[in-house]
Write a protein that holds these residues in place. Structure first.
Motif, short mmCIF file in Angstrom:
data_model
loop_
_atom_site.label_atom_id
_atom_site.label_comp_id
_atom_site.label_asym_id
_atom_site.label_seq_id
_atom_site.Cartn_x
_atom_site.Cartn_y
_atom_site.Cartn_z
N GLY A 405 -2.40 -8.26 -7.21
CA GLY A 405 -3.50 -7.51 -7.30
C GLY A 405 -4.00 -7.36 -5.87
N GLY A 406 -3.11 -7.43 -4.86
CA GLY A 406 -3.70 -6.93 -3.52
C GLY A 406 -3.41 -5.77 -2.91
N THR A 407 -3.13 -5.40 -1.47
CA THR A 407 -2.98 -4.25 -1.01
C THR A 407 -1.96 -4.58 0.01
OG1 THR A 407 -4.03 -2.66 0.10
CG2 THR A 407 -4.96 -4.53 0.36
N CYS A 408 -1.12 -3.62 0.45
CA CYS A 408 -0.14 -3.63 1.48
C CYS A 408 -0.99 -3.31 2.89
CB CYS A 408 0.92 -2.41 1.38
SG CYS A 408 -0.03 -0.67 1.77
N THR A 409 -2.15 -3.17 2.97
CA THR A 409 -2.91 -3.20 4.15
C THR A 409 -4.45 -3.46 4.06
OG1 THR A 409 -3.39 -2.05 6.35
CG2 THR A 409 -2.99 -0.64 4.37
N GLY A 410 -4.92 -4.54 4.79
CA GLY A 410 -6.32 -4.92 4.57
C GLY A 410 -7.18 -4.10 5.82
N GLU A 411 -6.51 -3.83 6.59
CA GLU A 411 -7.42 -3.26 7.73
C GLU A 411 -6.47 -2.29 8.82
OE1 GLU A 411 -8.93 -6.62 9.70
OE2 GLU A 411 -7.41 -7.32 10.37
N HIS A 412 -5.35 -2.81 8.90
CA HIS A 412 -4.50 -1.96 9.88
C HIS A 412 -4.16 -0.40 9.53
CE1 HIS A 412 -2.70 -5.75 11.61
NE2 HIS A 412 -3.98 -5.70 11.78
N GLY A 413 -4.14 0.00 8.34
CA GLY A 413 -3.91 1.34 7.74
C GLY A 413 -2.53 1.63 7.56
N VAL A 414 -2.45 2.56 7.03
CA VAL A 414 -1.04 3.03 6.64
C VAL A 414 0.05 3.65 7.34
CG1 VAL A 414 0.20 4.48 4.66
CG2 VAL A 414 -1.84 3.46 4.17
N GLY A 415 -0.60 4.77 8.09
CA GLY A 415 0.27 5.53 9.40
C GLY A 415 1.78 5.82 8.77
N MET A 416 2.78 5.32 9.45
CA MET A 416 4.11 5.54 8.96
C MET A 416 4.43 4.28 8.25
SD MET A 416 5.45 8.60 9.56
CE MET A 416 7.29 8.30 9.82
N GLY A 417 4.07 3.06 8.98
CA GLY A 417 4.66 1.85 8.59
C GLY A 417 4.49 1.34 7.04
N LYS A 418 3.35 1.74 6.55
CA LYS A 418 3.16 1.34 5.22
C LYS A 418 3.15 2.45 4.46
CE LYS A 418 2.29 -3.03 6.12
NZ LYS A 418 1.17 -3.72 6.08
N LYS A 419 3.46 3.49 4.64
CA LYS A 419 3.62 4.72 3.89
C LYS A 419 4.51 4.63 2.73
CE LYS A 419 5.53 8.36 5.28
NZ LYS A 419 6.21 9.98 5.87
N LYS A 420 5.44 3.81 2.92
CA LYS A 420 6.39 3.73 1.79
C LYS A 420 6.27 2.94 0.64
CE LYS A 420 8.99 -0.02 4.21
NZ LYS A 420 10.24 -0.50 4.73
N TYR A 421 4.88 2.28 0.86
CA TYR A 421 4.23 1.36 -0.28
C TYR A 421 3.30 2.13 -0.96
CZ TYR A 421 6.81 -2.03 2.57
OH TYR A 421 7.47 -2.68 3.20
N GLN A 422 3.04 3.31 -0.73
CA GLN A 422 1.85 4.01 -1.44
C GLN A 422 1.97 4.19 -2.71
OE1 GLN A 422 -1.40 4.38 0.41
NE2 GLN A 422 0.01 2.85 1.27
N ARG A 423 3.22 4.54 -3.08
CA ARG A 423 3.47 4.88 -4.56
C ARG A 423 3.57 3.60 -5.17
NH1 ARG A 423 2.99 9.27 -7.69
NH2 ARG A 423 4.28 10.49 -6.33
N LEU A 424 3.86 2.50 -4.84
CA LEU A 424 3.94 1.53 -5.36
C LEU A 424 2.63 0.80 -5.67
CD1 LEU A 424 5.60 -1.03 -6.34
CD2 LEU A 424 5.54 -2.25 -3.98
N GLU A 425 1.72 0.84 -5.02
CA GLU A 425 0.30 0.46 -4.83
C GLU A 425 -0.64 1.05 -5.73
OE1 GLU A 425 -3.31 -0.81 -2.19
OE2 GLU A 425 -1.31 -0.79 -1.44
N HIS A 426 -0.21 2.63 -5.53
CA HIS A 426 -1.59 3.36 -6.39
C HIS A 426 -0.97 4.16 -7.57
CE1 HIS A 426 -4.01 2.68 -2.73
NE2 HIS A 426 -3.09 2.87 -2.01
N GLY A 427 0.25 4.18 -7.86
CA GLY A 427 0.88 4.73 -8.90
C GLY A 427 0.56 6.17 -9.19
N ALA A 428 0.00 6.68 -9.90
CA ALA A 428 -0.48 7.91 -10.56
C ALA A 428 -1.47 8.54 -9.56
CB ALA A 428 -1.00 8.06 -12.01
#
Length: 455
Positions: A405-428
């Protein structure tokens, strides 16, 4: 006429640079990510100039990347598609301080330290403290937070209004000066954390706070991480208004001692700060002592002296430098996940276990009051095996957090480093984000390839 010539005509030659050193300074951030250079760096002074820059970029279909101080950690400002980097260092003024409304209007290039220095004479302060002296614009772009979020919230909680320049040069206001509103879509929340992919901020209205009458800092040492996290939960359940609450693991405390020349116990430690009036703080301190000792605290030291309290927090804020100086030849990589507080102790223990299994060098720190923690890793970028292990470790942390139930980034943001996890975390919901991006930036010129793939 090419876009650089057009920019020179717009801004004058002294505020348009293709100098190699300037380009290199704007082709990197504080992260481990690969550098890339913009075509040109521009230094606007007004919203009108930013608007014209975006119009030119749209006309020539050239990327636009906003830049504050380059203190980001996920390659937000690195221009992998080239383009125009818009440096906001000349837009760093306070426009208005409305002390009776507890509001301040600023330009995006001002840093939080500069802002607080100006606010102090009014008995006010801006609380969000990510550690680095970042610009306010950059902090909003990533929805930054930090050590004080347990009491005052994150950047999105402070924003009352944004002046934003859209991709086509249109200038909009996203909010108002009112404390609350039920009118229309909540555009403040849309643009906070958008990382320059939806628009460029040119004026920001923030909520500020009265400087607390008294502050007290404490250092509480525990045998285990689980006990330290349990203490935080109990303190919050008791309604004690802690202003900061940081967990530093035993390995990190060792680095603190070596770097800051301190002699703290090298065990899981909570750094806590209380804000309030003198009578209230005395009760909070007494109640906190009862709670932490009931849970097995080995030692709790309260620092009422401002110099001692400053040393305590300085040691915490300089922890990243302690790791850097303690591992010559290696690069610091900072992970960033956030979970429900009930899942935090398990996540931290799992992170330490996995670190040890992988043979990676790192410490764990966290804003445990809001479930956010970081692993500070020292890695050799020239060692392919170590970099592969690091990537595997980071993916493990993210998957663990999202699965609970958490998130890939609490405060650093997505940028390039966390972009690949967006679909996994947010789905539709990720498709909705793509739709919004395409509607506001149809040519994909605003910080392309950040958060969402270039289309």
């Amino acid at each position: 006429m090419d876009h650089i010539t057009a920019l020179v005509e717009l801004l004058s030659e002294d505020r348009v640079s293709t100098n190699e050193t300037t380009l290199r300074n704007h082709g990197k951030d504080e992260s481990h990510h690969t550098e890339a250079l913009p075509y040109v760096v521009v230094f606007p002074k007004s919203k009108e100039e930013v608007s014209e820059i975006n119009k030119l970029a749209s006309q020539y279909e050239v990327p636009v990347i906003p830049f504050g101080l380059g203190s980001s950690l996920e390659a937000h400002v690195i221009p992998y598609q080239g383009g125009i980097t818009v440096d906001f260092s000349l837009m760093n003024q306070i426009i208005e301080i409305r002390e009776n409304d507890f509001l301040v209007k600023v330009q995006p290039g001002i840093t939080r330290t500069q802002l607080n220095k100006a606010l102090k004479q009014y008995g006010l302060f801006f609380p969000v403290d990510p550690g680095a002296d970042a610009t306010i614009g950059g902090m909003i772009a990533t929805n930054a937070s930090g050590t004080t979020s347990v009491r005052y919230g994150v950047m999105s909680d402070q924003v009352r209004n944004l002046e934003v320049v859209l991709a086509d040069g249109t200038i909009i206001q996203t909010g108002s000066l009112a404390v609350k509103s039920s009118s229309g879509y909540h555009l403040n929340s849309l643009f906070v954390g958008s990382e320059g992919t939806l628009g460029l901020f040119t004026e920001i209205t923030l909520q500020v706070y009265g400087i607390p009458e008294f502050t007290t800092a404490a250092r509480a040492v525990f045998p285990t991480v689980s006990q330290a996290v349990d203490a935080v939960v109990k303190i919050l359940q008791a309604g004690i208004p802690i202003a900061r609450c940081e967990l530093v693991d035993s390995y990190s405390m060792k680095q603190v001692n070596q770097h800051s020349k301190t002699n703290y116990l090298e065990a899981p430690t909570l750094f806590i700060e209380f804000h309030g009036n003198e009578a209230g703080l005395a009760q909070d301190v007494e109640f906190t002592q009862e709670i932490v000792y009931d849970i097995g605290c080995q030692e709790v030291i309260f620092e009422n002296d401002s110099k001692a309290a400053y040393q305590l927090w300085e040691a915490r804020h300089h922890l990243a430098y302690a790791f850097i100086h303690g591992a010559s030849g290696k690069k610091l990589l900072v992970t960033d996940v956030c979970l429900p507080i009930s899942e935090l102790a398990g996540a931290i223990n799992n992170a330490r276990k996995t670190l040890d299994e992988f043979g990676l060098v790192g410490g764990i720190v966290g804003h445990v009051g809001d479930g956010n923690f970081h692993v500070l890793l020292m890695v050799d970028k020239n060692d392919p095996k170590e970099m592969e292990l690091t990537e595997t470790f980071t993916e493990h942390l993210v998957n663990y957090a999202i699965s609970r139930g958490g998130t890939c980034t609490g405060e650093h943001g997505v940028g390039m480093g966390k972009k690949k996890y967006q679909r996994l975390e947010h789905g539709a919901a990720y498709d909705v984000m793509i739709t919004i991006k395409k509607a506001l930036d149809p040519k994909c010129i605003l910080n392309p390839d950040k958060i969402i793939d270039k289309y």
